[in-house]
Design a protein around this motif. Structure first.
Motif, short mmCIF file in Angstrom:
data_model
loop_
_atom_site.label_atom_id
_atom_site.label_comp_id
_atom_site.label_asym_id
_atom_site.label_seq_id
_atom_site.Cartn_x
_atom_site.Cartn_y
_atom_site.Cartn_z
N ASN A 4 0.87 -1.18 0.00
CA ASN A 4 0.00 0.00 0.00
C ASN A 4 0.90 1.23 0.00
OD1 ASN A 4 -1.71 2.20 0.74
ND2 ASN A 4 -3.20 0.74 1.56
N LEU A 5 1.06 1.80 -1.18
CA LEU A 5 1.99 2.91 -1.34
C LEU A 5 1.50 4.19 -0.65
CD1 LEU A 5 2.86 2.37 -5.11
CD2 LEU A 5 4.32 1.81 -3.16
N ASP A 6 0.20 4.37 -0.59
CA ASP A 6 -0.34 5.60 0.01
C ASP A 6 -0.27 5.56 1.54
OD1 ASP A 6 -1.06 6.90 -2.44
OD2 ASP A 6 -2.70 5.46 -2.63
N GLU A 7 -0.53 4.40 2.11
CA GLU A 7 -0.46 4.27 3.57
C GLU A 7 0.91 3.80 4.06
OE1 GLU A 7 -3.69 2.04 5.17
OE2 GLU A 7 -5.22 3.12 4.01
N LYS A 8 1.81 3.51 3.10
CA LYS A 8 3.20 3.15 3.41
C LYS A 8 3.29 1.92 4.32
CE LYS A 8 6.31 6.29 3.83
NZ LYS A 8 7.18 7.45 4.11
N GLU A 12 23.76 5.03 -2.00
CA GLU A 12 24.36 6.36 -2.17
C GLU A 12 23.31 7.46 -2.06
OE1 GLU A 12 26.79 6.83 -5.67
OE2 GLU A 12 27.50 4.76 -5.55
N VAL A 13 22.16 7.23 -2.67
CA VAL A 13 21.08 8.21 -2.61
C VAL A 13 20.64 8.43 -1.17
CG1 VAL A 13 18.66 8.65 -3.22
CG2 VAL A 13 20.23 7.76 -4.95
N MET A 14 20.43 7.35 -0.43
CA MET A 14 19.96 7.47 0.95
C MET A 14 21.01 8.15 1.83
SD MET A 14 16.89 6.63 1.00
CE MET A 14 16.85 7.06 2.73
N HIS A 41 16.35 5.88 -9.14
CA HIS A 41 15.78 4.54 -8.97
C HIS A 41 14.51 4.55 -8.13
CE1 HIS A 41 19.61 3.38 -10.68
NE2 HIS A 41 20.24 3.91 -9.65
N GLN A 42 13.86 5.71 -8.05
CA GLN A 42 12.63 5.86 -7.28
C GLN A 42 11.41 5.85 -8.21
OE1 GLN A 42 13.85 9.72 -6.05
NE2 GLN A 42 14.40 9.11 -3.97
N LEU A 43 10.26 5.47 -7.63
CA LEU A 43 9.00 5.68 -8.34
C LEU A 43 8.77 7.18 -8.43
CD1 LEU A 43 6.65 2.99 -6.72
CD2 LEU A 43 7.67 2.93 -9.01
N PRO A 44 8.48 7.71 -9.59
CA PRO A 44 8.32 9.16 -9.75
C PRO A 44 7.30 9.79 -8.80
CG PRO A 44 8.49 8.11 -11.89
CD PRO A 44 8.40 7.01 -10.89
N ASP A 45 6.21 9.07 -8.53
CA ASP A 45 5.16 9.62 -7.65
C ASP A 45 5.31 9.21 -6.20
OD1 ASP A 45 3.95 10.92 -9.80
OD2 ASP A 45 2.73 9.15 -10.29
N TYR A 46 6.30 8.38 -5.92
CA TYR A 46 6.52 7.92 -4.53
C TYR A 46 8.03 7.87 -4.30
CZ TYR A 46 1.63 6.41 -4.81
OH TYR A 46 0.26 6.36 -4.97
N ASN A 47 8.63 8.98 -3.95
CA ASN A 47 10.08 9.06 -3.85
C ASN A 47 10.65 8.31 -2.65
OD1 ASN A 47 10.54 12.41 -5.25
ND2 ASN A 47 10.06 10.46 -6.22
N TRP A 83 11.03 4.09 4.21
CA TRP A 83 11.57 3.95 2.86
C TRP A 83 11.45 2.48 2.47
CZ3 TRP A 83 14.36 6.13 6.91
CH2 TRP A 83 14.45 7.53 6.90
N LEU A 84 11.28 2.24 1.20
CA LEU A 84 11.04 0.87 0.73
C LEU A 84 11.85 0.59 -0.53
CD1 LEU A 84 9.28 -1.76 1.00
CD2 LEU A 84 7.67 -0.67 -0.58
N VAL A 85 12.45 -0.59 -0.58
CA VAL A 85 13.10 -1.09 -1.79
C VAL A 85 12.34 -2.32 -2.26
CG1 VAL A 85 15.18 -2.13 -2.79
CG2 VAL A 85 15.39 -0.22 -1.19
N VAL A 86 11.85 -2.29 -3.49
CA VAL A 86 11.20 -3.45 -4.08
C VAL A 86 12.22 -4.15 -4.97
CG1 VAL A 86 9.30 -4.28 -5.51
CG2 VAL A 86 8.96 -2.30 -4.00
N ALA A 87 12.70 -5.29 -4.51
CA ALA A 87 13.72 -6.06 -5.25
C ALA A 87 13.31 -7.53 -5.27
CB ALA A 87 15.09 -5.88 -4.58
N LEU A 88 12.09 -7.76 -5.76
CA LEU A 88 11.48 -9.09 -5.67
C LEU A 88 11.78 -9.99 -6.86
CD1 LEU A 88 8.05 -8.01 -4.15
CD2 LEU A 88 9.85 -9.34 -3.02
#
Length: 355
Positions: A80-84, A295-297, A260-266, A98-103
Protein backbone atom coordinates in the motif's frame (compact mmCIF):
# COMPACT_ATOMS: atom_id res chain seq x y z
CA UNK A 1 12.66 3.83 14.99
CA UNK A 2 12.39 4.56 11.28
CA UNK A 3 12.30 1.54 8.99
CA UNK A 4 14.20 1.14 5.73
CA UNK A 5 12.50 -1.98 4.38
CA UNK A 6 13.98 -4.14 1.61
CA UNK A 7 11.73 -6.66 -0.12
CA UNK A 8 13.86 -9.47 -1.51
CA UNK A 9 17.27 -10.74 -0.47
CA UNK A 10 18.64 -11.36 -3.95
CA UNK A 11 21.48 -9.62 -5.78
CA UNK A 12 19.91 -6.15 -5.65
CA UNK A 13 18.27 -6.21 -2.23
CA UNK A 14 21.26 -7.73 -0.48
CA UNK A 15 23.59 -5.19 -2.10
CA UNK A 16 21.44 -2.36 -0.73
CA UNK A 17 21.58 -3.91 2.75
CA UNK A 18 25.37 -4.38 2.70
CA UNK A 19 26.01 -0.88 1.33
CA UNK A 20 23.78 0.78 3.93
CA UNK A 21 25.36 -1.14 6.81
CA UNK A 22 28.86 -0.33 5.56
CA UNK A 23 28.02 3.38 5.42
CA UNK A 24 26.66 5.81 7.98
CA UNK A 25 23.23 4.63 9.06
CA UNK A 26 21.30 7.17 11.22
CA UNK A 27 20.91 6.16 14.86
CA UNK A 28 17.11 6.30 14.60
CA UNK A 29 16.94 4.01 11.56
CA UNK A 30 16.88 0.22 11.23
CA UNK A 31 17.16 -1.86 8.04
CA UNK A 32 14.51 -4.58 7.62
CA UNK A 33 15.20 -7.30 5.04
CA UNK A 34 12.26 -9.51 4.06
CA UNK A 35 12.66 -12.73 2.10
CA UNK A 36 10.96 -16.11 1.81
CA UNK A 37 14.17 -17.98 2.57
CA UNK A 38 16.88 -17.57 5.27
CA UNK A 39 19.64 -17.11 2.67
CA UNK A 40 20.34 -15.64 -0.75
CA UNK A 41 20.23 -18.14 -3.57
CA UNK A 42 22.82 -17.54 -6.29
CA UNK A 43 20.31 -17.53 -9.11
CA UNK A 44 22.87 -17.24 -11.90
CA UNK A 45 24.12 -20.69 -10.87
CA UNK A 46 20.78 -22.53 -10.67
CA UNK A 47 21.62 -24.30 -13.94
CA UNK A 48 24.19 -26.33 -11.96
CA UNK A 49 21.64 -27.16 -9.28
CA UNK A 50 19.08 -28.48 -11.78
CA UNK A 51 21.75 -30.54 -13.56
CA UNK A 52 22.99 -32.00 -10.29
CA UNK A 53 26.60 -30.83 -10.71
CA UNK A 54 26.56 -28.45 -7.71
CA UNK A 55 24.91 -29.12 -4.34
CA UNK A 56 22.37 -26.61 -3.14
CA UNK A 57 24.46 -25.64 -0.12
CA UNK A 58 27.14 -24.29 -2.47
CA UNK A 59 24.61 -21.86 -3.96
CA UNK A 60 23.51 -20.32 -0.67
CA UNK A 61 24.85 -17.05 0.75
CA UNK A 62 24.09 -16.16 4.37
CA UNK A 63 22.40 -12.85 5.13
CA UNK A 64 24.56 -10.39 7.10
CA UNK A 65 24.45 -10.40 10.89
CA UNK A 66 24.26 -6.86 12.28
CA UNK A 67 22.36 -5.31 15.22
CA UNK A 68 21.06 -2.63 12.83
CA UNK A 69 19.53 -5.27 10.54
CA UNK A 70 16.28 -7.14 11.17
CA UNK A 71 15.71 -10.15 8.90
CA UNK A 72 12.08 -11.21 8.53
CA UNK A 73 10.80 -14.24 6.63
CA UNK A 74 7.53 -14.36 4.76
CA UNK A 75 5.59 -13.95 1.54
CA UNK A 76 4.84 -10.36 0.51
CA UNK A 77 1.37 -10.24 -1.02
CA UNK A 78 0.69 -6.52 -1.43
CA UNK A 79 2.12 -3.00 -1.02
CA UNK A 80 0.00 0.00 0.00
CA UNK A 81 1.99 2.91 -1.34
CA UNK A 82 -0.34 5.60 0.01
CA UNK A 83 -0.46 4.27 3.57
CA UNK A 84 3.20 3.15 3.41
CA UNK A 85 2.86 -0.42 4.57
CA UNK A 86 3.36 -3.89 3.13
CA UNK A 87 1.09 -6.90 3.53
CA UNK A 88 2.55 -10.34 4.26
CA UNK A 89 0.73 -13.67 4.23
CA UNK A 90 -0.37 -14.63 7.74
CA UNK A 91 1.32 -11.63 9.38
CA UNK A 92 0.41 -8.13 10.51
CA UNK A 93 1.02 -5.30 8.00
CA UNK A 94 4.49 -3.74 8.31
CA UNK A 95 4.92 0.02 7.92
CA UNK A 96 7.95 1.60 6.26
CA UNK A 97 9.60 4.97 5.95
CA UNK A 98 11.57 3.95 2.86
CA UNK A 99 11.04 0.87 0.73
CA UNK A 100 13.10 -1.09 -1.79
CA UNK A 101 11.20 -3.45 -4.08
CA UNK A 102 13.72 -6.06 -5.25
CA UNK A 103 11.48 -9.09 -5.67
CA UNK A 104 12.95 -10.35 -8.92
CA UNK A 105 11.17 -12.07 -11.77
CA UNK A 106 9.11 -15.04 -12.80
CA UNK A 107 8.79 -16.99 -16.04
CA UNK A 108 7.06 -15.43 -19.02
CA UNK A 109 5.07 -17.96 -21.04
CA UNK A 110 4.01 -15.66 -23.92
CA UNK A 111 0.41 -16.92 -23.77
CA UNK A 112 1.41 -20.43 -24.86
CA UNK A 113 -1.26 -22.91 -23.78
CA UNK A 114 -0.04 -25.44 -21.21
CA UNK A 115 3.47 -23.93 -20.96
CA UNK A 116 3.32 -23.23 -17.23
CA UNK A 117 1.65 -26.55 -16.42
CA UNK A 118 3.84 -28.83 -18.50
CA UNK A 119 7.29 -27.26 -18.21
CA UNK A 120 9.80 -26.94 -15.38
CA UNK A 121 11.20 -23.65 -14.05
CA UNK A 122 14.61 -22.51 -12.78
CA UNK A 123 13.49 -19.11 -11.50
CA UNK A 124 13.55 -19.91 -7.76
CA UNK A 125 15.50 -22.23 -5.51
CA UNK A 126 12.31 -24.15 -4.82
CA UNK A 127 11.40 -24.58 -8.50
CA UNK A 128 15.00 -25.52 -9.30
CA UNK A 129 14.86 -28.31 -6.72
CA UNK A 130 11.77 -29.70 -8.43
CA UNK A 131 13.39 -29.40 -11.84
CA UNK A 132 16.47 -31.23 -10.53
CA UNK A 133 14.25 -34.10 -9.38
CA UNK A 134 12.42 -34.24 -12.71
CA UNK A 135 15.59 -34.17 -14.82
CA UNK A 136 17.48 -36.71 -12.80
CA UNK A 137 14.53 -39.10 -12.71
CA UNK A 138 14.54 -39.30 -16.52
CA UNK A 139 15.42 -42.85 -17.56
CA UNK A 140 18.58 -43.49 -19.61
CA UNK A 141 18.28 -42.34 -23.21
CA UNK A 142 15.23 -40.24 -22.37
CA UNK A 143 14.52 -36.92 -24.07
CA UNK A 144 14.95 -33.53 -22.40
CA UNK A 145 13.82 -30.36 -24.16
CA UNK A 146 15.00 -26.90 -23.10
CA UNK A 147 12.82 -24.10 -24.43
CA UNK A 148 14.83 -20.93 -24.98
CA UNK A 149 18.25 -20.62 -26.58
CA UNK A 150 19.53 -17.71 -24.52
CA UNK A 151 22.20 -17.76 -21.82
CA UNK A 152 20.14 -19.74 -19.27
CA UNK A 153 19.06 -22.37 -21.77
CA UNK A 154 22.59 -22.85 -23.07
CA UNK A 155 24.04 -23.25 -19.57
CA UNK A 156 21.35 -25.75 -18.53
CA UNK A 157 21.88 -27.83 -21.68
CA UNK A 158 25.68 -27.88 -21.34
CA UNK A 159 25.67 -28.66 -17.63
CA UNK A 160 23.07 -31.41 -18.06
CA UNK A 161 25.16 -32.94 -20.85
CA UNK A 162 28.09 -33.14 -18.41
CA UNK A 163 25.87 -34.58 -15.69
CA UNK A 164 23.90 -37.05 -17.83
CA UNK A 165 25.82 -38.15 -20.93
CA UNK A 166 23.13 -40.80 -21.53
CA UNK A 167 20.30 -38.35 -22.18
CA UNK A 168 19.04 -36.95 -25.45
CA UNK A 169 19.11 -33.16 -25.03
CA UNK A 170 17.71 -30.52 -27.34
CA UNK A 171 17.42 -26.73 -27.23
CA UNK A 172 14.35 -25.24 -28.87
CA UNK A 173 14.20 -21.59 -29.91
CA UNK A 174 11.85 -19.48 -32.01
CA UNK A 175 14.84 -17.80 -33.66
CA UNK A 176 17.19 -19.38 -36.20
CA UNK A 177 20.09 -19.87 -33.76
CA UNK A 178 21.05 -19.99 -30.10
CA UNK A 179 22.44 -16.92 -28.27
CA UNK A 180 21.01 -14.60 -30.91
CA UNK A 181 21.92 -11.52 -28.84
CA UNK A 182 25.64 -12.40 -28.98
CA UNK A 183 28.23 -11.95 -31.78
CA UNK A 184 28.37 -14.53 -34.55
CA UNK A 185 31.82 -15.81 -33.51
CA UNK A 186 30.54 -16.63 -30.05
CA UNK A 187 27.38 -18.26 -31.42
CA UNK A 188 29.47 -20.44 -33.70
CA UNK A 189 31.75 -21.53 -30.86
CA UNK A 190 28.87 -22.59 -28.64
CA UNK A 191 27.07 -24.28 -31.55
CA UNK A 192 30.24 -26.26 -32.34
CA UNK A 193 30.45 -27.31 -28.67
CA UNK A 194 26.87 -28.57 -28.80
CA UNK A 195 27.46 -30.45 -32.05
CA UNK A 196 30.56 -32.09 -30.58
CA UNK A 197 28.65 -33.04 -27.42
CA UNK A 198 25.54 -34.20 -29.29
CA UNK A 199 23.10 -31.57 -28.11
CA UNK A 200 20.41 -30.95 -30.72
CA UNK A 201 19.67 -27.33 -31.64
CA UNK A 202 16.26 -26.84 -33.15
CA UNK A 203 15.54 -23.30 -34.35
CA UNK A 204 12.59 -21.52 -35.98
CA UNK A 205 10.14 -23.34 -33.73
CA UNK A 206 6.97 -21.45 -32.86
CA UNK A 207 5.46 -23.28 -29.92
CA UNK A 208 1.72 -22.73 -29.47
CA UNK A 209 0.79 -25.52 -27.06
CA UNK A 210 2.38 -27.85 -24.52
CA UNK A 211 0.85 -31.09 -23.28
CA UNK A 212 2.20 -33.84 -21.06
CA UNK A 213 5.19 -35.18 -22.98
CA UNK A 214 4.35 -33.29 -26.18
CA UNK A 215 5.22 -29.85 -27.58
CA UNK A 216 3.34 -28.45 -30.58
CA UNK A 217 5.00 -26.28 -33.21
CA UNK A 218 2.78 -23.94 -35.24
CA UNK A 219 5.20 -24.36 -38.15
CA UNK A 220 4.93 -28.16 -38.26
CA UNK A 221 2.32 -30.89 -38.03
CA UNK A 222 4.80 -33.23 -36.32
CA UNK A 223 4.62 -33.21 -32.50
CA UNK A 224 7.85 -32.77 -30.52
CA UNK A 225 8.11 -35.52 -27.92
CA UNK A 226 9.79 -34.77 -24.59
CA UNK A 227 10.08 -36.61 -21.28
CA UNK A 228 10.93 -33.41 -19.40
CA UNK A 229 10.75 -29.81 -20.64
CA UNK A 230 12.67 -26.95 -19.00
CA UNK A 231 11.46 -23.37 -19.61
CA UNK A 232 14.09 -20.66 -20.12
CA UNK A 233 12.24 -18.64 -22.75
CA UNK A 234 11.69 -15.31 -21.07
CA UNK A 235 11.07 -13.53 -17.78
CA UNK A 236 8.77 -10.85 -16.40
CA UNK A 237 8.42 -9.05 -13.05
CA UNK A 238 6.79 -10.98 -10.22
CA UNK A 239 2.99 -11.07 -9.95
CA UNK A 240 2.87 -8.42 -7.20
CA UNK A 241 4.56 -5.89 -9.52
CA UNK A 242 2.36 -6.96 -12.43
CA UNK A 243 -0.68 -5.99 -10.33
CA UNK A 244 0.64 -2.52 -9.47
CA UNK A 245 -1.28 0.16 -11.36
CA UNK A 246 1.72 2.37 -12.14
CA UNK A 247 3.56 3.41 -15.34
CA UNK A 248 5.51 0.51 -16.86
CA UNK A 249 7.59 -0.19 -19.95
CA UNK A 250 6.61 -2.69 -22.64
CA UNK A 251 8.25 -5.48 -20.60
CA UNK A 252 5.98 -4.76 -17.64
CA UNK A 253 8.80 -3.24 -15.57
CA UNK A 254 8.12 -0.20 -13.41
CA UNK A 255 9.26 3.18 -14.70
CA UNK A 256 11.75 4.85 -12.32
CA UNK A 257 13.53 8.19 -12.13
CA UNK A 258 17.29 8.81 -12.21
CA UNK A 259 17.50 7.94 -8.50
CA UNK A 260 15.78 4.54 -8.97
CA UNK A 261 12.63 5.86 -7.28
CA UNK A 262 9.00 5.68 -8.34
CA UNK A 263 8.32 9.16 -9.75
CA UNK A 264 5.16 9.62 -7.65
CA UNK A 265 6.52 7.92 -4.53
CA UNK A 266 10.08 9.06 -3.85
CA UNK A 267 10.28 6.93 -0.70
CA UNK A 268 10.05 3.78 -2.85
CA UNK A 269 13.00 2.41 -4.85
CA UNK A 270 12.67 -0.28 -7.55
CA UNK A 271 15.71 -2.50 -8.03
CA UNK A 272 16.58 -5.37 -10.36
CA UNK A 273 14.20 -7.28 -12.64
CA UNK A 274 11.19 -5.16 -11.58
CA UNK A 275 12.82 -1.89 -12.74
CA UNK A 276 12.77 -0.41 -16.22
CA UNK A 277 16.45 -0.08 -17.12
CA UNK A 278 18.27 0.72 -20.39
CA UNK A 279 19.79 -2.79 -20.44
CA UNK A 280 18.67 -6.37 -19.95
CA UNK A 281 17.97 -7.66 -16.43
CA UNK A 282 21.04 -9.16 -14.77
CA UNK A 283 22.70 -9.68 -11.40
CA UNK A 284 25.24 -6.98 -12.32
CA UNK A 285 22.54 -4.43 -13.07
CA UNK A 286 20.72 -5.21 -9.81
CA UNK A 287 23.92 -4.87 -7.80
CA UNK A 288 24.79 -1.62 -9.56
CA UNK A 289 21.38 -0.23 -8.68
CA UNK A 290 21.71 -1.48 -5.11
CA UNK A 291 24.92 0.45 -4.56
CA UNK A 292 23.39 3.61 -5.99
CA UNK A 293 20.25 3.36 -3.85
CA UNK A 294 22.51 3.31 -0.78
CA UNK A 295 24.36 6.36 -2.17
CA UNK A 296 21.08 8.21 -2.61
CA UNK A 297 19.96 7.47 0.95
CA UNK A 298 23.31 8.40 2.49
CA UNK A 299 23.23 11.71 0.60
CA UNK A 300 19.66 12.44 1.72
CA UNK A 301 20.44 11.55 5.33
CA UNK A 302 23.29 14.06 5.32
CA UNK A 303 21.27 16.79 3.60
CA UNK A 304 23.08 16.57 0.27
CA UNK A 305 21.90 16.09 -3.30
CA UNK A 306 22.78 12.64 -4.62
CA UNK A 307 25.15 12.56 -7.59
CA UNK A 308 25.07 9.29 -9.48
CA UNK A 309 27.14 8.12 -12.41
CA UNK A 310 26.07 5.65 -15.05
CA UNK A 311 25.89 1.99 -14.09
CA UNK A 312 28.64 0.24 -16.01
CA UNK A 313 28.25 -3.45 -16.74
CA UNK A 314 31.47 -5.42 -17.00
CA UNK A 315 30.21 -7.99 -19.47
CA UNK A 316 28.62 -11.43 -19.68
CA UNK A 317 30.08 -14.83 -18.83
CA UNK A 318 28.62 -18.23 -19.63
CA UNK A 319 29.62 -21.79 -18.91
CA UNK A 320 29.75 -24.89 -21.06
CA UNK A 321 30.11 -27.46 -18.30
CA UNK A 322 32.87 -27.10 -15.73
CA UNK A 323 35.83 -26.70 -18.11
CA UNK A 324 34.66 -24.58 -21.04
CA UNK A 325 32.86 -21.31 -21.46
CA UNK A 326 32.41 -18.02 -23.26
CA UNK A 327 32.25 -14.35 -22.47
CA UNK A 328 31.65 -10.91 -23.88
CA UNK A 329 33.58 -8.03 -22.30
CA UNK A 330 32.64 -4.85 -24.11
CA UNK A 331 33.29 -5.80 -27.72
CA UNK A 332 35.87 -8.45 -26.86
CA UNK A 333 34.80 -12.07 -27.20
CA UNK A 334 36.32 -14.66 -24.85
CA UNK A 335 36.14 -18.38 -25.65
CA UNK A 336 37.34 -21.55 -23.96
CA UNK A 337 38.79 -22.25 -20.55
CA UNK A 338 39.70 -18.68 -19.53
CA UNK A 339 36.13 -17.28 -19.35
CA UNK A 340 35.09 -20.40 -17.42
CA UNK A 341 37.83 -19.77 -14.86
CA UNK A 342 36.85 -16.10 -14.65
CA UNK A 343 33.22 -17.12 -14.06
CA UNK A 344 34.30 -19.39 -11.20
CA UNK A 345 36.22 -16.48 -9.70
CA UNK A 346 33.21 -14.17 -9.98
CA UNK A 347 31.09 -16.80 -8.22
CA UNK A 348 33.62 -17.03 -5.37
CA UNK A 349 33.61 -13.23 -5.01
CA UNK A 350 29.83 -13.12 -4.97
CA UNK A 351 29.63 -15.79 -2.26
CA UNK A 352 32.06 -13.78 -0.14
CA UNK A 353 30.33 -10.42 -0.72
CA UNK A 354 33.00 -8.89 -2.91
CA UNK A 355 30.48 -7.98 -5.64
Amino acid sequence: MKRFVILGGGYGGLTVAHALLEGELPDDTVVVLIDRMPFQGLKTEYYALVAGTSPEVDLRVAFPSDPRLIVTYGEVTDINLDEKHIVMAGQEPLSYDWLVVALGCTDKYHGIEGAELYSNSIQTMSSSRKTYMALNDVKPYGQVSIVGGGLSGVEVAAELRESRPDLNIRIIDRGPSILSAFPGKLQEYVSSWFIEHEVEMRGNVSLHKLEDGVLHDANSTSPILSDVTVWTAGIQPVALVQRMNLPKDNQGRLIINEYHQLPDYNDVFIVGDCASLPFSPSAQAAEGQGKQVAEVMQALWTGKMPKLGKIKLKGTLGSLGKKDGFGLMGRATMLGRVPRLVKSGVLWMSKHHFG
